[in-house]
Write an enzyme that holds these catalytic residues in place. Structure first.
Site, mmCIF file in Angstrom:
data_model
loop_
_atom_site.group_PDB
_atom_site.id
_atom_site.type_symbol
_atom_site.label_atom_id
_atom_site.label_comp_id
_atom_site.label_asym_id
_atom_site.label_seq_id
_atom_site.Cartn_x
_atom_site.Cartn_y
_atom_site.Cartn_z
ATOM 1 N N SER A 88 3.732 -12.570 8.859
ATOM 2 C CA SER A 88 4.630 -12.159 7.584
ATOM 3 C C SER A 88 6.117 -12.779 7.502
ATOM 4 O O SER A 88 6.849 -12.439 6.518
ATOM 5 C CB SER A 88 4.714 -10.533 7.462
ATOM 6 O OG SER A 88 3.520 -10.124 7.516
ATOM 7 N N THR A 208 11.234 -13.194 5.592
ATOM 8 C CA THR A 208 9.908 -12.977 5.492
ATOM 9 C C THR A 208 9.461 -14.468 4.793
ATOM 10 O O THR A 208 10.048 -15.327 4.456
ATOM 11 C CB THR A 208 9.807 -11.873 4.083
ATOM 12 O OG1 THR A 208 8.490 -11.435 3.777
ATOM 13 C CG2 THR A 208 10.339 -12.588 2.769
ATOM 14 N N THR A 241 11.138 -3.216 2.982
ATOM 15 C CA THR A 241 9.872 -4.096 3.232
ATOM 16 C C THR A 241 8.731 -3.611 2.095
ATOM 17 O O THR A 241 8.796 -2.391 1.689
ATOM 18 C CB THR A 241 9.484 -3.675 4.463
ATOM 19 O OG1 THR A 241 8.207 -4.565 4.779
ATOM 20 C CG2 THR A 241 9.012 -2.276 4.844
ATOM 21 N N GLY A 242 7.683 -4.303 2.025
ATOM 22 C CA GLY A 242 6.861 -4.015 0.796
ATOM 23 C C GLY A 242 6.758 -4.823 -0.490
ATOM 24 O O GLY A 242 7.319 -6.140 -0.253
HETATM 25 C C1 SD4 Z 1 8.364 -9.727 -0.556
HETATM 26 N N1 SD4 Z 1 9.173 -7.730 0.504
HETATM 27 O O1 SD4 Z 1 8.524 -11.120 -0.435
HETATM 28 C C2 SD4 Z 1 8.550 -8.917 0.600
HETATM 29 C C3 SD4 Z 1 7.205 -8.795 1.566
HETATM 30 C C4 SD4 Z 1 7.128 -7.954 2.247
HETATM 31 O O2 SD4 Z 1 5.240 -6.616 3.059
HETATM 32 O O3 SD4 Z 1 7.892 -7.024 2.705
HETATM 33 N N2 SD4 Z 1 5.903 -7.674 2.705
HETATM 34 O O4 SD4 Z 1 8.192 -9.034 -1.477
#
Ligand code: SD4
Length: 330
Positions: A88, A208, A241-242
């Site tokens: 990730s 990320t 995160t998310g």
């Molecule tokens: C995004 N927040 O690009 C990041 C990705 C992430 O779990 O946290 N994924 O939206």
């Protein structure tokens, strides 16, 4: 609501430095719950999204020696950017739907300086490019080819970031080509890191490869100051995160810091931040958001929608992986 659960406690074992403070739960004000709070020796401390002991360990090495929080968060998250098993972040990250690994990162220091890169390709350490943007340009954010050109001018090497594992998974994904974010992929996700150094100064970093198989050109919350990360040295810091679109819609990290400014604890502020997102989605909760926050005193908080989000802390009290409380019960 279940008690937060310390799932691992390795490290310095300074028993007695951690005590529990009883606070009201945001979700149910009549319900009391224990929040671990460092009552003494709270500086320095580092906290990161997900179970990333190498990252928090590296940050701690710097903090412990009296280094500053900006170096700690940059060097800490670089561990994950270089780790190809973390799909990730950085090298080895999952690509967009065209097969390109595109990276987003931002960094912010105790003076409110910040730098960010979006849609950066073929550079392993976007966080360090973001720091260069902050320190060596009059700008805050560089994107795409311009960001890459800047990085190369600053001495960063170009390299292929798509590992065979991520390429093969992408090939398999193309057979159905269904786009549905997977909650808590691999239990390793965007790395957001916050730290307070011995001088009491706060910094944060967030890095990320974004949502796997995103549309080409898509950028999420992680490199957006205020959304994926925010630091206010008078108050505290937060990172997310998310599913980034949801965090952008509420300017999540800024919101959490402002809630702390108004007197909420980091835990209460994270819970309120998640609540705002839930309210906007009116019952649709098939995605994950996790926030972590820290205040000036070194108290920490975390909250998420789905169970499965964990975070790492390293302080004089030890090196801990903690399971965050979640809106959806575990
Ligand atoms: C995004 N927040 O690009 C990041 C990705 C992430 O779990 O946290 N994924 O939206």
């Amino acid at each position: 609501m279940k008690r937060r659960n310390f799932v691992k406690n390795s490290g310095l074992g300074a028993a007695g430095l951690i005590s529990a403070s009883i606070v009201n739960s945001c979700a149910n004000p009549s319900e009391k719950k224990e929040i671990p709070v460092s009552t003494k020796a709270i500086k320095p401390i580092v906290i990161a999204t997900w179970d990333v002991p190498n990252a928090t360990g590296r940050a701690w090495e710097i903090l412990e020696k009296g280094g500053n929080s900006l170096d700690a968060v940059e060097q800490g998250v670089r561990m994950e950017e270089a780790d190809v098993s973390n799909q990730s972040v950085g090298k080895g990250g999952r690509p967009d739907r065209d097969g390109n690994v595109t990276l987003d990162a931002c960094i912010m220091d105790h003076e409110g300086n910040c730098g960010s890169v979006v849609y950066l390709q073929n550079i392993v350490h976007p966080i360090s490019v973001a720091r260069k943007v902050m320190e060596e340009t009059p700008h805050v954010m560089l994107a795409g080819q311009g960001a890459q050109k800047f990085a190369v001018e600053k001495g960063f090497q170009l390299e292929n970031l798509l590992t065979e594992k991520s390429r093969q998974e992408w090939e398999n994904w193309k057979e159905t080509a269904q786009y549905k974010p997977i909650i808590n992929i691999e239990n390793h996700d965007t790395i957001g890191m916050l730290a307070i150094d011995n001088n009491g100064n706060l910094s944060g970093a967030c890095t990320t490869s974004g949502m796997a198989y995103k549309l080409a050109g898509r950028v999420g919350d992680s490199p957006i100051i205020g959304a994926g990360l925010f630091v206010d040295n008078e108050v505290g810091a937060a990172t997310a995160t998310g599913v980034g679109e949801e965090v952008v819609r509420t300017v999540g990290s800024f919101l959490i810091v402002e809630l702390m400014r108004q007197g909420k604890s980091p835990q209460e502020a994270c819970e309120e931040g998640v609540k705002r997102i839930i309210e906007k989605n009116k019952g649709k909760l098939d995605f994950q958001i996790g926030f972590i926050a820290i205040n000036k005193k070194g108290e920490v908080g975390a909250y998420c929608i789905q169970p499965g989000f964990t975070y790492r802390t390293y302080s004089p009290a030890g090196h801990m992986n903690t399971t965050s409380d979640s809106h959806v019960p575990a």
